[in-house]
Structures are given as structure tokens and as C-alpha cells.
Design a protein around this motif. Structure first.
Motif, PDB file in Angstrom:
ATOM      1  N   PRO A  73       0.820  -1.221   0.000  1.00  0.00           N
ATOM      2  CA  PRO A  73       0.000   0.000   0.000  1.00  0.00           C
ATOM      3  C   PRO A  73       0.853   1.271   0.000  1.00  0.00           C
ATOM      4  O   PRO A  73       1.936   1.313   0.573  1.00  0.00           O
ATOM      5  N   VAL A  74       0.376   2.238  -0.699  1.00  0.00           N
ATOM      6  CA  VAL A  74       0.989   3.569  -0.651  1.00  0.00           C
ATOM      7  C   VAL A  74       0.340   4.332   0.500  1.00  0.00           C
ATOM      8  O   VAL A  74      -0.889   4.449   0.577  1.00  0.00           O
ATOM      9  N   ARG A  75       1.166   4.834   1.408  1.00  0.00           N
ATOM     10  CA  ARG A  75       0.623   5.494   2.592  1.00  0.00           C
ATOM     11  C   ARG A  75       0.181   6.927   2.274  1.00  0.00           C
ATOM     12  O   ARG A  75       0.970   7.723   1.764  1.00  0.00           O
ATOM     13  N   LEU A  76      -1.075   7.181   2.556  1.00  0.00           N
ATOM     14  CA  LEU A  76      -1.598   8.541   2.472  1.00  0.00           C
ATOM     15  C   LEU A  76      -1.548   9.112   3.887  1.00  0.00           C
ATOM     16  O   LEU A  76      -2.307   8.707   4.762  1.00  0.00           O
ATOM     17  N   ARG A  77      -0.659  10.056   4.136  1.00  0.00           N
ATOM     18  CA  ARG A  77      -0.293  10.423   5.507  1.00  0.00           C
ATOM     19  C   ARG A  77      -0.617  11.887   5.790  1.00  0.00           C
ATOM     20  O   ARG A  77      -0.429  12.756   4.951  1.00  0.00           O
ATOM     21  N   THR A  78      -1.102  12.116   7.000  1.00  0.00           N
ATOM     22  CA  THR A  78      -1.284  13.477   7.502  1.00  0.00           C
ATOM     23  C   THR A  78      -1.099  13.444   9.019  1.00  0.00           C
ATOM     24  O   THR A  78      -1.042  12.368   9.623  1.00  0.00           O
ATOM     25  N   ILE A  79      -0.988  14.595   9.621  1.00  0.00           N
ATOM     26  CA  ILE A  79      -0.836  14.704  11.074  1.00  0.00           C
ATOM     27  C   ILE A  79      -2.061  15.411  11.637  1.00  0.00           C
ATOM     28  O   ILE A  79      -2.413  16.510  11.193  1.00  0.00           O
ATOM     29  N   SER A  80      -2.711  14.753  12.541  1.00  0.00           N
ATOM     30  CA  SER A  80      -3.896  15.334  13.185  1.00  0.00           C
ATOM     31  C   SER A  80      -3.446  16.161  14.392  1.00  0.00           C
ATOM     32  O   SER A  80      -2.774  15.659  15.284  1.00  0.00           O
ATOM     33  N   LEU A  81      -3.808  17.434  14.389  1.00  0.00           N
ATOM     34  CA  LEU A  81      -3.464  18.344  15.473  1.00  0.00           C
ATOM     35  C   LEU A  81      -4.652  18.463  16.427  1.00  0.00           C
ATOM     36  O   LEU A  81      -5.783  18.665  15.996  1.00  0.00           O
ATOM     37  N   GLY A 103      -2.014  21.434  23.941  1.00  0.00           N
ATOM     38  CA  GLY A 103      -2.193  20.426  22.905  1.00  0.00           C
ATOM     39  C   GLY A 103      -1.174  20.560  21.797  1.00  0.00           C
ATOM     40  O   GLY A 103      -0.115  21.183  21.945  1.00  0.00           O
ATOM     41  N   THR A 104      -1.504  19.985  20.632  1.00  0.00           N
ATOM     42  CA  THR A 104      -0.579  19.953  19.498  1.00  0.00           C
ATOM     43  C   THR A 104      -1.012  20.864  18.364  1.00  0.00           C
ATOM     44  O   THR A 104      -0.287  20.979  17.372  1.00  0.00           O
ATOM     45  N   GLY A 105      -2.170  21.474  18.471  1.00  0.00           N
ATOM     46  CA  GLY A 105      -2.651  22.350  17.414  1.00  0.00           C
ATOM     47  C   GLY A 105      -3.300  23.592  17.983  1.00  0.00           C
ATOM     48  O   GLY A 105      -3.574  23.677  19.184  1.00  0.00           O
ATOM     49  N   PRO A 106      -3.553  24.579  17.135  1.00  0.00           N
ATOM     50  CA  PRO A 106      -4.135  25.832  17.628  1.00  0.00           C
ATOM     51  C   PRO A 106      -5.586  25.634  18.065  1.00  0.00           C
ATOM     52  O   PRO A 106      -6.326  24.835  17.487  1.00  0.00           O
ATOM     53  N   ALA A 107      -5.972  26.372  19.072  1.00  0.00           N
ATOM     54  CA  ALA A 107      -7.372  26.430  19.500  1.00  0.00           C
ATOM     55  C   ALA A 107      -7.993  27.649  18.828  1.00  0.00           C
ATOM     56  O   ALA A 107      -7.627  28.788  19.135  1.00  0.00           O
TER      57      ALA A 107
END
Length: 506
Positions: free
Chosen positions: A158-166, A196-200
Motif C-alpha cells: 500500500p501507498v501510505r496517504l499520511r497526515t498529522i492530526s493536530l 495540545g498539538t494544534g491551535p485552538a
């Protein structure tokens, strides 16, 4: 396929005495004739087979097998199959399939195999990057002759479709003084942190204030729009509040942001306290002109907060003169006491002494005030009365006296009091040896046959004034002769008696 490249390659491997190597998308095989060995001593060097599975833009898998060159029918023998992932990516759904010859019977293997429609299969959910898995199999030839097994492998890459969830995470804290004076502003401090890891985004802070607390502009709630708060950042806000009354105030603050992100602070408790002054002022209900009148003053802090800079003030009533005070200072017409700190439950006692110059009812007013305390007042009423102070004096002008000469008895009534004396009546009684020569004075006297002189009533004798009567007599006998007098007045409950002794001689 979208999101997934599937590369599947199937190869039948002939397990024989040759070595087969295939690379790229082409196959190349090299086969060497097996070495002949005496039947009594079979050759133990195994047959080796290796193949690499590739396709464009796909991971590569290599398949290696080994099997003895010769085996004894009916006797178990071992063989191995190795599957190697040659890439840095994971391959999944790896299935090794063995299509066996009719005279081959599988006995066991590690890992265990499964039989699927006369096919022997080993299934691996995934093989990691650069990882090799090995199958150790045991089989048996059920009959003589050539044993040919065909082994292939299939897999997906499989080809990985990748993103990072903030994920923002908000922490909000609120602080306030545990207790405070009712006259001081209550400072609420709010700190909002994004751990956290992303903006509020669209972050907002809301605080519904308890009843009795308001902001400086009269609002009963705090609503602050923060906007976007990046991860790892914090913001601090402060709001000054006013308490309408004393008591305990409890509440918390809530923060909300996009994505149903919420946070709530713990409860914050603030007790609002206040000093409460209580004052008493006691004095006599009645007193007299020019007498010292003392008022006792007591101030108590009945509240639950210290009374700072307490001031007790006694304004002198009109007609009253300052005499002294206990610890106070006279400034103009005021007596002042100052107490730097009066703690809850404490009392300060003092007094002031005044003197009235006139008749009437005196209202002595005392006040007490302090920082953040309501001013309290106490009034003591005193009725100032007058008192007659009657001085009655009788004396002779000459003593001793020759029988041929006369002496005069001087009767003096002095009003030393503050009110008039009324209806003063003077009576003089002559000794039987005395002969009356004359009587004069403030009122006219009448002489009775028994030798008693009664002067007409003096209806009014003002304060600080005198009335005088004089009686002149001679004596017909030698010796100690007595002159008796009596005074009555409206202000006296009984007559006042005076006797003067005079010595007469030849």
C-alpha cells in the motif's frame, strides 16, 4: 488504484537440482545438473532456489527455498522457505503458496500451515522493512520418483496517504483572593493555556458571576473573545470586580473553542468581609450648671475585618466647656481620638468631661468612622439644672461692747447658686437683756412683743447676688448675750439657724 498500489507477482518455482534467479520484471534461470552420488551415500547438499519480485514503484520481495537433493521415500525430510522484504516499506497480506506434487505429503511446519484445496499456505499479515521470515517445513515423499513442488508468493504494497492530526487542549485556571475587604476591588486573574498539538481556534472565555458581584461597568458576567491560541502558548487576563455585600462568593470559568474543545477551571472561593462599628455614649440624665459632666464612650468592631484608621469625634455642644478627656485631643470645638487598627471583636473605651454654662438640655453627639466602615453615631442627652447655693451669715460689728454702747448684727444672704432664690424670710430673736435700737435691710422688719423681728419676704434673689439686713441693739445686762436668727426660702426644705454671741461689760 487511488491511494494504493497493488503489486502482485506469482511465480512457480521448480524445486529441483537447479538454482533459479529472476530480477526486474524478467526471469533468468540457471540450472546445473545435480551431482551423482552412490545410492548408498546420498548427496546432502540441498537444492537452492531464489527469486526477486519487483514492479515499478512497488516494494520488492525475495523468495528463497532449500530442499534436499535426494530423500528416502517414506522418511521425513526438512525444507525451508524464506521471504525477505527488500524495501524500507511494509508489505502486507503476504501469502506463500505451495502447490505440491502428488507424491509429496506435508507433515508439519513452523509457522503452522493451512491446507486450502490441495494447496499448502502460510499467511503473514505483514512483513516489515528489510525483514525476513522463514518457514521451516517437514514433509515426506509417499512414493519414489521426482518430487516437484511449486511455490509462489503474493503480497500487497500500500501507498501510505499520511497526515498529522493536530489536537488542541485547553487548560484554564482562575485565581482570586481568599478573603478581601468589601471596599477593595476583587481582582480575578484568568490564565488560558493550550497544551495540545494544534491551535485552538475561536477560543472564548466565559464566567457567569455569582449574585452580588459585578464588573466595573456593571455587568454580571465576563465574556472574553481570545481568538486563536497556538499550541504551547498561554494568555493571561485580569478583571476587577465589585462586591455589593459581604459574604462568600463561589464560581468558576469556562473556555470553549472550535472542535468541541472545552475547559473548566476549579471553583474559586472569595470571602468578602467588612468592619462594622458599634458605639455607645453614656452620661448623666441630669446635672447642674458649672458642674463637671462626664460622658463615657465605647466603640467596638463587631464586623469580620479590621477597622483601619478609626476616628472617634465628639463635637462640643453649644453652651458646654471642655474640661478634659481620656486620650483625646481638643481641636477647635471637637475632641478627637484616633485608633490605627481595631481588630474584629476589639473595643476601645474613652471619656470626655464637659461643664455646662447654662440651663437646658444638652445633646452630646459622638461619631465613629473607619476605612470601609459605615459611620455610627451615639447621642447622650443631659438636662442641665440650676441649684441654689444659699450662704447665710450673721455677725456683730462690735464685740465686746460697753453697756452704754450699741452693736449692730449684720445678716447677709448670698445666692452662690445658678438659679434665683425666692421668698426669703428672715427672723431675728432678741435676748431678754437686749433693747432694740433699729432694724433696716432688704425688706422691712416687724417687731413683735416677744422680741422677735420678722422681715417681710424677699421675693427674688438672683444668682451671685446678696441681700443684707441690720439689727442694732443695746444690752441692759453684762455677760454673754445671744442674738438668734432664722432663714427660710422656697428652695430650702427646713429653716437655717444662726446664733451670734456678744460680750457686754460696764
Amino acid at each position: 488504484m487511488d491511494g494504493l498500489l497493488m503489486c502482485t507477482k506469482t511465480l512457480s518455482l521448480l524445486l529441483c537440482i537447479c538454482l533459479l534467479v529472476i530480477s526486474g520484471c524478467q526471469e533468468s534461470e540457471q540450472t546445473a545438473p545435480p551431482q551423482q552420488a552412490p545410492l548408498a551415500q546420498p548427496v546432502v547438499q540441498p537444492n537452492l532456489t531464489s527469486k526477486i519480485y519487483t514492479c515499478e514503484a512497488c516494494p520488492v520481495v525475495r523468495l528463497d527455498t532449500t530442499m534436499p537433493v535426494q530423500v528416502q521415500a517414506g522418511t521425513e525430510f526438512g525444507y525451508t522457505i524464506q521471504v525477505t522484504n527488500l524495501t524500507d516499506e511494509v508489505v502486507t497480506n503476504v501469502i506463500v503458496t505451495d502447490v505440491s506434487a502428488s507424491n509429496f505429503q506435508p507433515v508439519r511446519s513452523n509457522p503452522p500451515h493451512v491446507i486450502d484445496q490441495n494447496k499448502i499456505k502460510w499467511i503473514f499479515p505483514e512483513i516489515g522493512p528489510r525483514q525476513t521470515v522463514q518457514i521451516d517445513g517437514v514433509g515426506m515423499a509417499s512414493a519414489g520418483g521426482e518430487v516437484v513442488n511449486y511455490i509462489d508468493v503474493t503480497y500487497t504494497a500500500p501507498v501510505r496517504l499520511r497526515t498529522i492530526s493536530l489536537q488542541p487542549k485547553i487548560v484554564i485556571t482562575k485565581s482570586a483572593p481568599a478573603e478581601i475587604s468589601a471596599c477593595a476591588p476583587i481582582l480575578y486573574i484568568f490564565k488560558v493555556e493550550n497544551i495540545g498539538t494544534g491551535p485552538a481556534n475561536n477560543l472564548r472565555m466565559y464566567d457567569t458571576l455569582p449574585q452580588g458581584l459585578t464588573t466595573s461597568d456593571g455587568n454580571s458576567s465576563i465574556d472574553i473573545t481570545i481568538g486563536s491560541l497556538p499550541a504551547g502558548k498561554s494568555r493571561t487576563y485580569s478583571v476587577a470586580l465589585t462586591a455589593a455585600r459581604t459574604g462568600t462568593y463561589v464560581n468558576n470559568v469556562v473556555a470553549i473553542a472550535d472542535g468541541e474543545v472545552t475547559a473548566e477551571s476549579g471553583e474559586v472561593i472569595t470571602i468578602v468581609r467588612k468592619p462594622v462599628l458599634q458605639i455607645t455614649n453614656t452620661g448623666p440624665e441630669t446635672d447642674y450648671v458649672n458642674m463637671e459632666t462626664t460622658y463615657n464612650i465605647s466603640v467596638t468592631n463587631t464586623g469580620d475585618w479590621p477597622a483601619i484608621d478609626t476616628v472617634i469625634e465628639n463635637i462640643l455642644p453649644q453652651g458646654m466647656r471642655f474640661v478634659r478627656s481620656q486620650g483625646g485631643n481638643l481641636t477647635d470645638n471637637r475632641v478627637l481620638w484616633k485608633v490605627a487598627r481595631l481588630n474584629p471583636g476589639e473595643t476601645v473605651n474613652t471619656s470626655v468631661t464637659l461643664s455646662a454654662a447654662a440651663l437646658g438640655t444638652i445633646q452630646n453627639t459622638v461619631t465613629a468612622s473607619a476605612v470601609c466602615a459605615d459611620t455610627v453615631t451615639a447621642i447622650a442627652s443631659t438636662e442641665i439644672k440650676g441649684a441654689p447655693g444659699i450662704l447665710f451669715e450673721v455677725g456683730d460689728t462690735t464685740d465686746p461692747v460697753r453697756l452704754d454702747n450699741a452693736t449692730t448684727y449684720r445678716i447677709v444672704v448670698t445666692n452662690q447658686g445658678s438659679v434665683p432664690v425666692t421668698n426669703i424670710v428672715i427672723k431675728a430673736t432678741l435676748d431678754t437683756a437686749m433693747n432694740l435700737v433699729s432694724n433696716v435691710g432688704a425688706t422691712k422688719g416687724q417687731v413683735a412683743e416677744n422680741g422677735i423681728i420678722t422681715f417681710e419676704p424677699l421675693t427674688w434673689l438672683a444668682p451671685r447676688t446678696q441681700a443684707i439686713w441690720e439689727v442694732t441693739v443695746k444690752s441692759i445686762n453684762e455677760g454673754d448675750i445671744r442674738f438668734e436668727t432664722e432663714m427660710t426660702a422656697d428652695q430650702l426644705t427646713s429653716p437655717v439657724m444662726e446664733t451670734e454671741s456678744t460680750h457686754f461689760f460696764k
